[in-house]
Design an enzyme around this catalytic site. Structure first.
Site, PDB file in Angstrom:
ATOM      1  N   GLU A  45       0.829  -1.217   0.000  1.00 57.15           N
ATOM      2  CA  GLU A  45       0.000   0.000   0.000  1.00 57.15           C
ATOM      3  C   GLU A  45       0.859   1.261   0.000  1.00 57.15           C
ATOM      4  OE1 GLU A  45      -3.704   0.432   0.057  1.00 57.15           O
ATOM      5  OE2 GLU A  45      -2.666   2.216  -0.648  1.00 57.15           O
ATOM      6  N   VAL A  81       2.498   3.532  -3.299  1.00 59.66           N
ATOM      7  CA  VAL A  81       1.851   4.588  -4.099  1.00 59.66           C
ATOM      8  C   VAL A  81       1.024   5.489  -3.196  1.00 59.66           C
ATOM      9  CG1 VAL A  81       0.322   5.103  -6.041  1.00 59.66           C
ATOM     10  CG2 VAL A  81       1.609   2.957  -6.023  1.00 59.66           C
ATOM     11  N   ILE A 116      -2.411   7.745   1.363  1.00 58.90           N
ATOM     12  CA  ILE A 116      -3.715   7.594   0.696  1.00 58.90           C
ATOM     13  C   ILE A 116      -3.968   6.112   0.427  1.00 58.90           C
ATOM     14  CG2 ILE A 116      -5.073   8.169  -1.347  1.00 58.90           C
ATOM     15  CD1 ILE A 116      -3.222  10.545  -1.814  1.00 58.90           C
ATOM     16  N   GLY A 149      11.912  17.449   2.442  1.00 58.05           N
ATOM     17  CA  GLY A 149      12.155  16.032   2.749  1.00 58.05           C
ATOM     18  C   GLY A 149      11.291  15.047   1.986  1.00 58.05           C
ATOM     19  N   GLU A 197      13.140  12.469  -3.870  1.00 60.06           N
ATOM     20  CA  GLU A 197      13.912  11.234  -4.018  1.00 60.06           C
ATOM     21  C   GLU A 197      15.394  11.566  -3.909  1.00 60.06           C
ATOM     22  OE1 GLU A 197      12.324   8.026  -4.722  1.00 60.06           O
ATOM     23  OE2 GLU A 197      10.841   9.365  -3.858  1.00 60.06           O
ATOM     24  N   ASP A 240       9.604   8.573 -10.812  1.00 60.97           N
ATOM     25  CA  ASP A 240       8.882   8.133  -9.617  1.00 60.97           C
ATOM     26  C   ASP A 240       7.389   7.961  -9.927  1.00 60.97           C
ATOM     27  OD1 ASP A 240       8.670   8.075  -6.472  1.00 60.97           O
ATOM     28  OD2 ASP A 240       7.246   9.604  -7.106  1.00 60.97           O
ATOM     29  N   LYS A 257       4.889   4.491  -9.996  1.00 56.79           N
ATOM     30  CA  LYS A 257       3.624   4.397  -9.263  1.00 56.79           C
ATOM     31  C   LYS A 257       2.466   4.122 -10.242  1.00 56.79           C
ATOM     32  CE  LYS A 257       5.296   7.519  -5.633  1.00 56.79           C
ATOM     33  NZ  LYS A 257       5.453   8.939  -5.276  1.00 56.79           N
TER      34      LYS A 257
HETATM   35  N1  HSE Z   1       9.560  11.668  -4.008  1.00 56.76           N
HETATM   36  C1  HSE Z   1       8.244  11.160  -3.804  1.00 56.76           C
HETATM   37  C2  HSE Z   1       7.272  12.320  -3.950  1.00 56.76           C
HETATM   38  C3  HSE Z   1       8.151  10.540  -2.449  1.00 56.76           C
HETATM   39  O1  HSE Z   1       7.712  13.467  -4.044  1.00 56.76           O
HETATM   40  O2  HSE Z   1       6.083  12.102  -4.033  1.00 56.76           O
HETATM   41  C4  HSE Z   1       7.102   9.505  -2.281  1.00 56.76           C
HETATM   42  O3  HSE Z   1       7.203   8.459  -3.164  1.00 56.76           O
END
Ligand code: HSE
Length: 441
Positions: free
Chosen positions: A137, A140, A144, A195, A198, A209, A213
């Site tokens: 879970e 992604v 949520i 924070g 990636e 990224d 997802k």
């Molecule tokens: N780097 C990703 C983002 C973190 O900014 O959504 C979560 O996968």
């Protein structure tokens, strides 16, 4: 349930791989003296070992130093560990550790979108063969719940489409660029400071990224194999302040959308910047928030919205999975794979996409120029919806043209751009952004 009843029941041993931002949240929850997780599961849940790179590094996390190790075999070979939580991220060594854990009969909870996007089907099949669970879970949308609903609650539906904002870093950057006129580098630095980013910023800003997802979501939604490499990806680094200005004037926001849509026997899967009508809900998703809109034949459109990254939201998803695994332990069965054998929708090539387009270009400012550009588009059967002339510069006799099209085929539009670049009167084609209009909304 009292502490005593918990005491008498068989303990569940957890091995945690990774003690970064998310790992720290998971460890804190498992070590919480209130034992919230154990109470929910109905059995003691004990954090047995934590895999880290440097066990001797000083940490302020309250994790007993004696359970820290740099040796993965201490988790993999420990029979008292029934569940491994993987929050290392990246493909290797995480993928090998997940595989080895499953092979040794341990259930796995992971937040790893890259591994699930590249090897999800194979790993789920391995887990099922071993009668253990593999839950993801947290891979992604952070906090949520979206994987669970696609795997369970929405199964009665024929899913038509997914349209999502699933990268918080880029959504934050686009919000700052649109609202405050910030430039790309400044916005990136600020987002990284929060924070969410990636380790390699290219993973966020180039749509990698979000592509991982989307591969996971599309495979689940359409019960077919959508691999990471099947997803067409474009990032946000080509966007300029003026694109945001013009989008606003035309009634749109610019978002990095991840879109998967079923069309006949094919699935589209793409991540790229999009013009989204200002009144659409996805246009209003700002900052680091994520949102996933799913359209099912029975449900119609549903919007999942919330925090897509960060320690607490991601911990929420992981602990939810951990509780589910722990409650099922010993029952056997294992998970369902992404798709049953034999399911084979194909992923449509990007060249076949039909959508609307925004094109920004620099051209000579003199009679007949627009006619030449219109002819190039017309020859490719691309119909113009609007043309606005911006920023005429009498000195250099150039102007900026913003063209929007009616729905057209990607291949024809790309071919038109090629030809436009060859026209003497065109200085440069600066940008192309697809426009998602959702006429049925
Ligand atoms: N780097 C990703 C983002 C973190 O900014 O959504 C979560 O996968």
């Amino acid at each position: 349930m009292t502490r005593d009843t918990l005491h008498g029941a068989d303990e569940i041993g957890v091995g945690l791989m990774g003690l970064g931002v998310v790992g720290g949240g998971v460890a804190a929850t498992l070590l919480d003296p209130a034992q919230h997780v154990a109470r929910t599961v109905g059995r003691p849940v004990s954090l047995k070992r934590v895999l880290v790179r440097q066990p001797d590094k000083e940490r302020q996390m309250g994790v007993p130093p004696g359970i820290l190790t740099a040796d993965p075999t201490l988790l993999l070979n420990d029979p008292s560990i029934q569940v491994v939580v993987e929050v290392i991220g990246g493909e290797e060594p995480a993928s090998s550790y997940i595989r080895q854990s499953l092979s040794r009969g341990k259930s796995v909870v992971t937040a790893n979108k890259e591994v699930m996007a590249k090897e999800g089907q194979e790993l789920l099949t391995l887990a099922a063969a071993r009668g253990v669970d593999l839950l993801f879970e947290a891979s992604v949308g952070g906090g949520i719940p979206i994987v669970g609903p696609l795997m369970k609650d929405l199964l009665a539906n024929d899913i038509r489409s997914i349209q999502a904002i699933i990268n918080g870093t880029t959504n934050y950057m686009l919000t700052r660029m649109a609202r405050d006129g910030m430039d790309f580098d400044e916005a990136l630095k600020e987002a990284q400071g929060l924070g969410f980013a990636e380790a390699d910023p290219a993973n966020d800003v180039e749509g990698i990224d979000a592509g991982y997802k989307l591969a996971v979501l599309a495979s689940l939604a359409f019960h077919t194999q959508v691999r990471a490499e099947d997803v067409h990806r474009e990032g946000i680094s080509g966007l300029r302040a003026r694109d945001f200005r013009y989008a606003h004037e035309l009634g749109y926001a610019i978002k990095l959308l991840a879109i998967a849509r079923r069309e006949g026997g094919q699935v589209q899967a793409r991540v790229h910047p999009c013009f989204v009508p200002q009144e659409h809900m996805l246009a209003k998703v700002d900052g680091v928030f994520n949102a996933v809109e799913v359209e099912g034949d029975l449900t119609g459109k549903i919007l999942f919205h919330g925090r897509g990254a960060g320690r607490e939201p991601t911990t929420s998803a992981i602990i939810g999975d951990l509780v589910e695994v722990a409650k099922k332990l010993g029952a056997g069965g294992g998970p369902a794979p992404f798709f049953p054998p034999g399911n084979s929708l194909t992923v449509a090539p990007m060249s076949e996409l039909v959508t609307r387009y925004y094109i920004r270009l620099g051209a000579a400012d003199r009679p007949g120029v627009l006619a030449q550009i219109a002819r190039v588009l017309g020859d490719q059967d691309v119909s113009i919806a609007s043309v606005i002339q911006k920023d005429s510069n009498p000195g250099s006799q150039t102007a900026e043209l913003v063209v929007t099209t009616h729905p057209a085929r990607e291949k024809a539009v790309q071919e038109s751009l090629q030809r436009m670049r060859g026209l003497q009167v065109v200085r440069q084609v600066d940008n192309l952004v697809r426009v998602e209009d959702w006429p049925s909304d």
